[in-house]
Design a protein around this motif. Structure first.
Motif, PDB file in Angstrom:
ATOM      1  N   MET A   1      63.301  53.135  10.993  1.00 42.45           N
ATOM      2  CA  MET A   1      62.190  52.450  10.149  1.00 42.45           C
ATOM      3  C   MET A   1      62.804  50.661  10.648  1.00 42.45           C
ATOM      4  O   MET A   1      63.475  50.603   9.939  1.00 42.45           O
ATOM      5  N   ALA A   2      61.817  50.178  10.778  1.00 38.56           N
ATOM      6  CA  ALA A   2      61.795  48.443  11.217  1.00 38.56           C
ATOM      7  C   ALA A   2      62.381  48.360   9.492  1.00 38.56           C
ATOM      8  O   ALA A   2      61.735  48.571   8.489  1.00 38.56           O
ATOM      9  N   ARG A   3      63.029  46.968   9.499  1.00 33.74           N
ATOM     10  CA  ARG A   3      63.475  46.497   8.363  1.00 33.74           C
ATOM     11  C   ARG A   3      61.925  45.510   7.858  1.00 33.74           C
ATOM     12  O   ARG A   3      61.670  44.683   8.579  1.00 33.74           O
ATOM     13  N   VAL A   4      61.879  45.498   6.808  1.00 33.36           N
ATOM     14  CA  VAL A   4      61.290  44.219   6.265  1.00 33.36           C
ATOM     15  C   VAL A   4      61.817  43.278   6.031  1.00 33.36           C
ATOM     16  O   VAL A   4      62.955  42.889   5.172  1.00 33.36           O
ATOM     17  N   ARG A   5      61.172  42.106   6.755  1.00 33.12           N
ATOM     18  CA  ARG A   5      61.684  41.058   6.615  1.00 33.12           C
ATOM     19  C   ARG A   5      60.706  40.065   5.479  1.00 33.12           C
ATOM     20  O   ARG A   5      59.670  40.404   5.320  1.00 33.12           O
ATOM     21  N   ALA A  36      53.530  37.594  -9.859  1.00 33.99           N
ATOM     22  CA  ALA A  36      53.140  39.207  -9.980  1.00 33.99           C
ATOM     23  C   ALA A  36      52.491  40.002  -8.398  1.00 33.99           C
ATOM     24  O   ALA A  36      53.256  40.745  -8.407  1.00 33.99           O
ATOM     25  N   LYS A  37      51.835  38.256  -7.798  1.00 30.29           N
ATOM     26  CA  LYS A  37      50.750  39.434  -6.432  1.00 30.29           C
ATOM     27  C   LYS A  37      52.346  39.939  -5.582  1.00 30.29           C
ATOM     28  O   LYS A  37      52.460  40.128  -4.990  1.00 30.29           O
ATOM     29  N   VAL A  38      53.337  38.615  -5.623  1.00 30.62           N
ATOM     30  CA  VAL A  38      54.672  38.609  -4.525  1.00 30.62           C
ATOM     31  C   VAL A  38      55.385  40.077  -4.569  1.00 30.62           C
ATOM     32  O   VAL A  38      55.712  40.459  -3.885  1.00 30.62           O
ATOM     33  N   LEU A  45      56.096  47.599  -0.047  1.00 33.66           N
ATOM     34  CA  LEU A  45      56.730  47.184   1.603  1.00 33.66           C
ATOM     35  C   LEU A  45      58.327  47.200   1.485  1.00 33.66           C
ATOM     36  O   LEU A  45      58.921  48.226   2.431  1.00 33.66           O
ATOM     37  N   GLY A  46      58.210  47.434   0.139  1.00 33.21           N
ATOM     38  CA  GLY A  46      60.182  47.964  -0.053  1.00 33.21           C
ATOM     39  C   GLY A  46      61.409  47.257   0.525  1.00 33.21           C
ATOM     40  O   GLY A  46      61.931  47.816   0.960  1.00 33.21           O
TER      41      GLY A  46
END
Length: 358
Positions: A1-5, A36-38, A45-46
């Motif tokens: 699984m690709a790392r979330v950037r 809060a949105k971020v 996205l983990g």
């Protein structure tokens, strides 16, 4: 699984990468709605922080090191939990090292042996010399935890050891006890201080010297407490009427030895300890103990670490464009504060011979 950037999070939240970075880094000037949105995007996205990359950019790792003698001993395990809780509230991760009370390991840590992985160090020393003139003041954030001191050049947070011991013995004296055993004298600084507290209380109460009893041990463990009290009970002298154990582990061993010998607690022998570990409320009978406030110790120690880190960061900025201070100025000296934290006596059935005063 690709790392979330961060770029992925920014696209998901509809904000800039810089905004995501500010939220992740705890930058205060971000609106609550944007934060809060971020954060929702981070959670969905983990996203996980790349601590190595952050350290390379900022020179800070986000980790501190906590070095204690033994994790199997309840007091040090509970102290570690208090530090981890307090650090978590600050967004700091704690790396825990067990020194086994080895003076060489403690000295290596004192000389910066953990600073390659941590921004600062909390050290609970056990065997380093109490006054070590050869040890220089640290050039990294360091705070000593507990009552063992290694010199005034090191900031330290802990209870007043002599006063804590004196409080426990004064309580036993108030219960009518006079032939009191000090269980736990050894070559350590903690042992010396708790012996002094015992001495002060017995002297102030004008107890005859023949009733000042000392049971030495090598280590403050249940096994040593059990063995020392069994030896005491098998001796030719009269039975003591109280035992002041220098920590709760010794006291637990003492309670087991008294029970095995048919000695009633507290009717025949009252028992009190220091540390108020969780186990102490569940012994038979429940153990009277002096309780240090571990949460306060942890909070104050972390505050001292942060103050040192802030002073050093400011000193490193001296002489740079846009900063104040003389060019080439060295780090600002750190004043080694010695902070005494609160403690209280928790009276339970192991020592309660008289009803509380009204």
């Amino acid at each position: 699984m690709a790392r979330v950037r961060m770029r992925d999070v920014a696209e998901h939240a509809g904000v800039s990468v810089r905004t995501v970075s500010n939220v992740v880094s705890g930058y205060p000037h971000v609106s609550p709605e944007t934060r809060a949105k971020v954060q929702r995007s981070l959670d969905e996205l983990g996203y996980r922080m790349d601590y190595m990359a952050r350290g390379l950019r900022s020179g800070r790792t986000g980790f501190i090191a906590l070095a204690v003698p033994f994790l199997a001993e309840p007091y040090f395990a509970e102290l570690a939990q208090a530090v981890i809780r307090a650090a978590g509230r600050r967004g700091i991760t704690v790396l825990v090292e067990a020194t086994a009370g080895d003076s060489e390991v403690e000295r290596r840590i004192l000389e910066g042996g953990l600073t390659n992985v941590a921004d600062g160090v909390l050290l609970s020393a056990l065997t380093l010399p109490a006054t070590d003139g050869a040890a220089a003041a640290p050039d990294f954030p360091l705070v000593m935890l507990g009552e063992h001191s290694v010199g005034d050049q090191f900031p330290r947070v802990g209870i007043d050891n002599v006063a804590a011991a004196r409080t426990a013995v004064e309580h036993l004296l108030e219960q009518g006890c006079r032939r009191i055993v000090a269980l736990g004298r050894n070559g350590s600084e903690n042992g010396r201080q708790r012996t002094e507290g015992y001495r002060q209380a017995m002297s102030a109460a004008r107890v005859r010297r023949v009733n000042w009893l000392v049971a030495p041990v090598d280590d403050w463990t249940r096994e040593q407490g059990y063995a020392a009290v069994r030896e005491l009970l098998e001796g030719d002298g009269p039975l003591p009427d109280a035992i002041f154990a220098f920590n709760d582990a010794l006291a637990v061993g003492a309670l087991r030895a008294l029970d095995a010998s048919g000695v009633r607690v507290p009717e025949d022998v009252a028992v009190a300890g220091i540390d108020d570990i969780q186990e102490s409320a569940y012994t038979h009978p429940p153990l009277t103990s002096v309780a240090p406030d571990l949460d306060v110790i942890a909070e104050r120690a972390l505050t001292l670490l942060e103050e040192q880190a802030g002073r050093r960061s400011g000193a490193q900025g001296a002489g740079r464009p846009g900063t104040e201070g003389a060019e080439g100025a060295g780090p600002e000296p750190v004043t080694a504060r010695q902070e005494a934290t609160p403690f209280r006596l928790v009276v339970r059935e192991s020592s309660r011979r008289r009803p509380p005063a009204r």
